[in-house]
Design a protein around this motif. Structure first.
Motif, PDB file in Angstrom:
ATOM      1  N   ASP A  64     -39.117  40.540  39.133  1.00 13.44           N
ATOM      2  CA  ASP A  64     -38.776  41.940  39.093  1.00 13.44           C
ATOM      3  C   ASP A  64     -39.813  42.475  40.318  1.00 13.44           C
ATOM      4  O   ASP A  64     -39.836  44.055  40.494  1.00 13.44           O
ATOM      5  N   SER A  65     -40.059  42.150  40.565  1.00 17.04           N
ATOM      6  CA  SER A  65     -40.318  42.295  41.860  1.00 17.04           C
ATOM      7  C   SER A  65     -39.951  42.333  43.567  1.00 17.04           C
ATOM      8  O   SER A  65     -38.139  41.737  42.947  1.00 17.04           O
ATOM      9  N   ARG A  66     -39.751  43.472  44.638  1.00 14.72           N
ATOM     10  CA  ARG A  66     -38.091  43.204  45.566  1.00 14.72           C
ATOM     11  C   ARG A  66     -39.528  43.355  46.656  1.00 14.72           C
ATOM     12  O   ARG A  66     -37.762  44.165  47.534  1.00 14.72           O
ATOM     13  N   GLY A  67     -39.699  42.179  46.734  1.00 14.69           N
ATOM     14  CA  GLY A  67     -40.092  42.094  47.939  1.00 14.69           C
ATOM     15  C   GLY A  67     -41.883  42.507  48.150  1.00 14.69           C
ATOM     16  O   GLY A  67     -43.123  42.987  47.585  1.00 14.69           O
ATOM     17  N   ALA A  68     -42.009  41.916  49.591  1.00 17.87           N
ATOM     18  CA  ALA A  68     -43.416  41.884  50.396  1.00 17.87           C
ATOM     19  C   ALA A  68     -43.700  43.023  50.261  1.00 17.87           C
ATOM     20  O   ALA A  68     -44.884  43.519  49.865  1.00 17.87           O
ATOM     21  N   CYS A  69     -43.191  44.059  51.145  1.00 18.41           N
ATOM     22  CA  CYS A  69     -43.613  45.225  51.391  1.00 18.41           C
ATOM     23  C   CYS A  69     -43.711  45.950  49.857  1.00 18.41           C
ATOM     24  O   CYS A  69     -43.998  47.244  49.979  1.00 18.41           O
ATOM     25  N   TRP A  70     -42.397  46.170  48.995  1.00 23.47           N
ATOM     26  CA  TRP A  70     -42.607  46.560  47.716  1.00 23.47           C
ATOM     27  C   TRP A  70     -43.954  46.295  46.897  1.00 23.47           C
ATOM     28  O   TRP A  70     -44.878  47.224  46.718  1.00 23.47           O
ATOM     29  N   ALA A  71     -44.439  44.642  47.614  1.00 20.93           N
ATOM     30  CA  ALA A  71     -45.785  44.768  46.614  1.00 20.93           C
ATOM     31  C   ALA A  71     -47.054  45.024  47.441  1.00 20.93           C
ATOM     32  O   ALA A  71     -47.986  45.399  47.304  1.00 20.93           O
ATOM     33  N   ARG A  72     -46.635  45.402  48.207  1.00 19.16           N
ATOM     34  CA  ARG A  72     -48.001  45.719  49.045  1.00 19.16           C
ATOM     35  C   ARG A  72     -48.429  47.072  48.931  1.00 19.16           C
ATOM     36  O   ARG A  72     -49.211  48.039  48.932  1.00 19.16           O
ATOM     37  N   ASP A  73     -47.313  47.628  48.824  1.00 19.15           N
ATOM     38  CA  ASP A  73     -47.101  49.476  48.278  1.00 19.15           C
ATOM     39  C   ASP A  73     -47.345  49.300  47.031  1.00 19.15           C
ATOM     40  O   ASP A  73     -48.796  49.670  46.457  1.00 19.15           O
ATOM     41  N   LYS A  74     -47.280  48.504  46.170  1.00 18.74           N
ATOM     42  CA  LYS A  74     -48.367  48.299  44.833  1.00 18.74           C
ATOM     43  C   LYS A  74     -49.979  48.977  45.539  1.00 18.74           C
ATOM     44  O   LYS A  74     -50.488  48.712  44.469  1.00 18.74           O
ATOM     45  N   THR A  75     -50.335  47.878  45.855  1.00 13.93           N
ATOM     46  CA  THR A  75     -51.710  47.782  46.172  1.00 13.93           C
ATOM     47  C   THR A  75     -52.200  48.860  47.310  1.00 13.93           C
ATOM     48  O   THR A  75     -53.547  48.960  46.638  1.00 13.93           O
ATOM     49  N   GLY A 191     -39.163  50.115  50.816  1.00 14.51           N
ATOM     50  CA  GLY A 191     -37.965  50.271  51.345  1.00 14.51           C
ATOM     51  C   GLY A 191     -37.814  48.606  51.988  1.00 14.51           C
ATOM     52  O   GLY A 191     -36.550  48.076  52.615  1.00 14.51           O
ATOM     53  N   ILE A 192     -38.629  48.672  52.916  1.00 10.60           N
ATOM     54  CA  ILE A 192     -38.356  46.969  53.997  1.00 10.60           C
ATOM     55  C   ILE A 192     -38.824  45.563  52.904  1.00 10.60           C
ATOM     56  O   ILE A 192     -39.918  45.321  52.164  1.00 10.60           O
ATOM     57  N   ASP A 235     -36.310  32.618  44.947  1.00 11.21           N
ATOM     58  CA  ASP A 235     -36.318  33.037  43.355  1.00 11.21           C
ATOM     59  C   ASP A 235     -35.054  33.678  43.207  1.00 11.21           C
ATOM     60  O   ASP A 235     -34.738  33.952  41.778  1.00 11.21           O
ATOM     61  N   HIS A 236     -34.730  34.513  44.092  1.00  9.37           N
ATOM     62  CA  HIS A 236     -34.148  36.062  43.633  1.00  9.37           C
ATOM     63  C   HIS A 236     -32.779  35.448  43.678  1.00  9.37           C
ATOM     64  O   HIS A 236     -31.749  36.534  44.331  1.00  9.37           O
ATOM     65  N   VAL A 237     -31.766  34.175  44.468  1.00 11.20           N
ATOM     66  CA  VAL A 237     -30.369  34.798  44.774  1.00 11.20           C
ATOM     67  C   VAL A 237     -29.445  34.878  44.076  1.00 11.20           C
ATOM     68  O   VAL A 237     -28.466  35.682  44.104  1.00 11.20           O
ATOM     69  N   GLU A 238     -30.003  35.162  42.369  1.00 14.46           N
ATOM     70  CA  GLU A 238     -28.777  35.503  41.585  1.00 14.46           C
ATOM     71  C   GLU A 238     -29.127  36.343  41.650  1.00 14.46           C
ATOM     72  O   GLU A 238     -27.436  37.812  41.639  1.00 14.46           O
ATOM     73  N   SER A 239     -30.116  37.619  41.939  1.00 18.63           N
ATOM     74  CA  SER A 239     -29.883  38.909  42.259  1.00 18.63           C
ATOM     75  C   SER A 239     -30.026  38.950  43.279  1.00 18.63           C
ATOM     76  O   SER A 239     -30.093  40.535  43.755  1.00 18.63           O
ATOM     77  N   ASP A 240     -29.468  38.295  44.178  1.00 13.41           N
ATOM     78  CA  ASP A 240     -29.162  38.598  45.971  1.00 13.41           C
ATOM     79  C   ASP A 240     -29.922  38.974  45.996  1.00 13.41           C
ATOM     80  O   ASP A 240     -29.935  40.448  46.667  1.00 13.41           O
ATOM     81  N   TRP A 241     -31.064  38.505  46.649  1.00 16.36           N
ATOM     82  CA  TRP A 241     -31.876  38.519  47.694  1.00 16.36           C
ATOM     83  C   TRP A 241     -31.702  39.245  48.997  1.00 16.36           C
ATOM     84  O   TRP A 241     -32.614  40.534  49.758  1.00 16.36           O
ATOM     85  N   THR A 242     -30.002  38.815  49.406  1.00 15.08           N
ATOM     86  CA  THR A 242     -30.033  39.089  51.126  1.00 15.08           C
ATOM     87  C   THR A 242     -29.127  40.320  50.626  1.00 15.08           C
ATOM     88  O   THR A 242     -29.502  41.722  51.384  1.00 15.08           O
ATOM     89  N   ARG A 243     -29.181  41.517  49.214  1.00 13.60           N
ATOM     90  CA  ARG A 243     -28.844  42.933  49.662  1.00 13.60           C
ATOM     91  C   ARG A 243     -30.235  43.458  49.885  1.00 13.60           C
ATOM     92  O   ARG A 243     -29.919  44.986  50.697  1.00 13.60           O
ATOM     93  N   TYR A 244     -31.163  43.070  49.204  1.00 20.68           N
ATOM     94  CA  TYR A 244     -32.695  43.807  49.756  1.00 20.68           C
ATOM     95  C   TYR A 244     -32.351  43.881  51.302  1.00 20.68           C
ATOM     96  O   TYR A 244     -33.282  44.738  51.746  1.00 20.68           O
ATOM     97  N   GLU A 245     -32.034  42.666  51.672  1.00 17.59           N
ATOM     98  CA  GLU A 245     -32.566  42.446  53.950  1.00 17.59           C
ATOM     99  C   GLU A 245     -31.403  42.944  53.475  1.00 17.59           C
ATOM    100  O   GLU A 245     -31.964  43.937  54.706  1.00 17.59           O
ATOM    101  N   ARG A 249     -32.967  46.113  56.597  1.00 17.58           N
ATOM    102  CA  ARG A 249     -32.520  46.052  58.227  1.00 17.58           C
ATOM    103  C   ARG A 249     -31.446  47.014  58.608  1.00 17.58           C
ATOM    104  O   ARG A 249     -32.613  47.519  59.665  1.00 17.58           O
ATOM    105  N   ARG A 250     -31.317  47.974  57.550  1.00 17.24           N
ATOM    106  CA  ARG A 250     -30.640  49.191  57.993  1.00 17.24           C
ATOM    107  C   ARG A 250     -32.192  49.848  58.336  1.00 17.24           C
ATOM    108  O   ARG A 250     -31.945  51.185  58.830  1.00 17.24           O
ATOM    109  N   ARG A 251     -32.706  49.854  57.360  1.00 17.48           N
ATOM    110  CA  ARG A 251     -34.371  50.875  57.503  1.00 17.48           C
ATOM    111  C   ARG A 251     -34.662  50.767  58.492  1.00 17.48           C
ATOM    112  O   ARG A 251     -35.642  51.226  59.717  1.00 17.48           O
ATOM    113  N   VAL A 252     -34.799  49.584  58.799  1.00 16.41           N
ATOM    114  CA  VAL A 252     -35.571  49.079  60.067  1.00 16.41           C
ATOM    115  C   VAL A 252     -34.929  49.556  61.267  1.00 16.41           C
ATOM    116  O   VAL A 252     -35.739  50.616  61.981  1.00 16.41           O
ATOM    117  N   LEU A 253     -33.561  49.465  61.365  1.00 16.16           N
ATOM    118  CA  LEU A 253     -33.231  49.745  62.876  1.00 16.16           C
ATOM    119  C   LEU A 253     -32.828  51.032  62.940  1.00 16.16           C
ATOM    120  O   LEU A 253     -33.757  52.022  64.096  1.00 16.16           O
TER     121      LEU A 253
END
Length: 299
Positions: A64-75, A191-192, A235-245, A249-253
């Motif tokens: 259910d994880s959505r990446g590093a910044c998602w997890a840091r936000d939880k902390t 979202g990053i 771990d998240h190939v099937e759930s398409d981590w590239t979509r998160y990325e 990327r749009r958010r970062v730019l």
């Protein structure tokens, strides 16, 4: 002085040693409270830290994880008004008395809102810990194809015990010490995904009036290579981590060119233009002027 330690951990066998070392090496462990975002698949044993009174573990299924910044936000959401924030990765070792030394160095900067940050020296879990390493500063080493600086490091000349912290241009998310106000003023953007985390965090911190510095002593060590360790994107190939990325990327730019001024945008103290001038980063041309080297020449 109390310290809130934020640790995001993704299927990391080094989590327990990191937490135990953090407490063991603190001069005042009773003033340290650690919040862990533990993302796992039920295959890790954290019984050694789960019931410690200083440790607050939030448990999530790694699927259910959505990446590093998602997890840091939880902390960050577990912050309870401590005086200071220390954010580290879950594969870290600490110098003796790291807590009082960081507080002392932060005060030595003379800044109202100092941030002490660096890419720590390296350690290997399966090798004898020697405490070797030298303080380093963060520089731009390259640019991604979509226009985000790739950060690297180089040794700080003249660094050593007693030398004041050195002004910095960028920050490292894996070792960041700041006043507790950082949590409220520069909250994590879930979202990053990964790329762009540190440059956007540096921008937002700078525009909120935080001044960045590098310690001139080694205060932590980091396990860098981790070739055999699971990664979120593997771990998240099937759930398409590239979509998160891609969304990230749009958010970062967006942040680096036309940043908003909302809760996850830039602050009211300084501007994007001032950040560009301060760091030497031209996000349009994808170039970097080494402001740190210029400063050395001027001195």
């Amino acid at each position: 002085m109390t310290i809130f330690v934020a640790i995001a951990s993704y299927r990391d066998r080094e989590l327990v040693p990191t937490v135990l070392d953090c407490l063991a090496k603190a001069a005042r462990p009773e003033d340290v409270r650690i919040a862990v975002c533990w993302q796992h698949l039920g295959d890790e044993d954290i019984s050694a830290i789960r019931d410690l009174p200083q440790v607050d573990v939030q448990e999530y299924d790694a699927r259910d994880s959505r990446g590093a910044c998602w997890a840091r936000d939880k902390t960050f959401q577990r912050y309870r008004g401590e005086d200071w924030l220390l954010q580290v990765d879950s594969h870290t070792r600490f110098a003796p008395d790291w807590d009082v030394r960081l507080i002392r160095m932060a005060r030595e900067t003379g800044a109202a809102k100092p941030v002490l940050t660096a890419y720590p020296a390296s350690y290997e879990p399966d090798q004898e810990f020697t405490g070797a390493g030298a303080p380093a500063e963060i520089v731009v080493s390259d640019w991604t194809t979509f226009g985000v600086p790739v950060l690297g490091q180089r040794l700080i000349e003249g660094a050593g015990p007693g030398v004041p912290p050195k002004p910095a241009l960028f920050l490292a998310a894996g070792f960041l010490f700041a006043p507790g106000s950082f949590v409220a003023e520069v909250p994590y953007d879930p979202g990053i995904y990964f790329n762009g985390e540190e440059i956007t965090l540096a921008l937002r911190a700078f525009t909120w009036g935080y001044d960045l510095f590098h310690p001139t002593e080694v205060l932590a060590w980091h396990y860098y290579i981790r070739q055999d360790r699971p990664r979120h994107w593997s771990d998240h190939v099937e759930s398409d981590w590239t979509r998160y990325e891609e969304l990230s990327r749009r958010r970062v730019l967006y942040m680096l060119h036309t940043p908003p001024t909302d809760r996850l945008g830039i602050g009211p103290v300084r501007t994007l233009e001032q950040f560009v001038a301060h760091t030497g980063c031209n996000f349009t041309r994808r170039t970097w002027t080494d402001m740190l080297a210029q400063e050395l020449v001027l001195l």
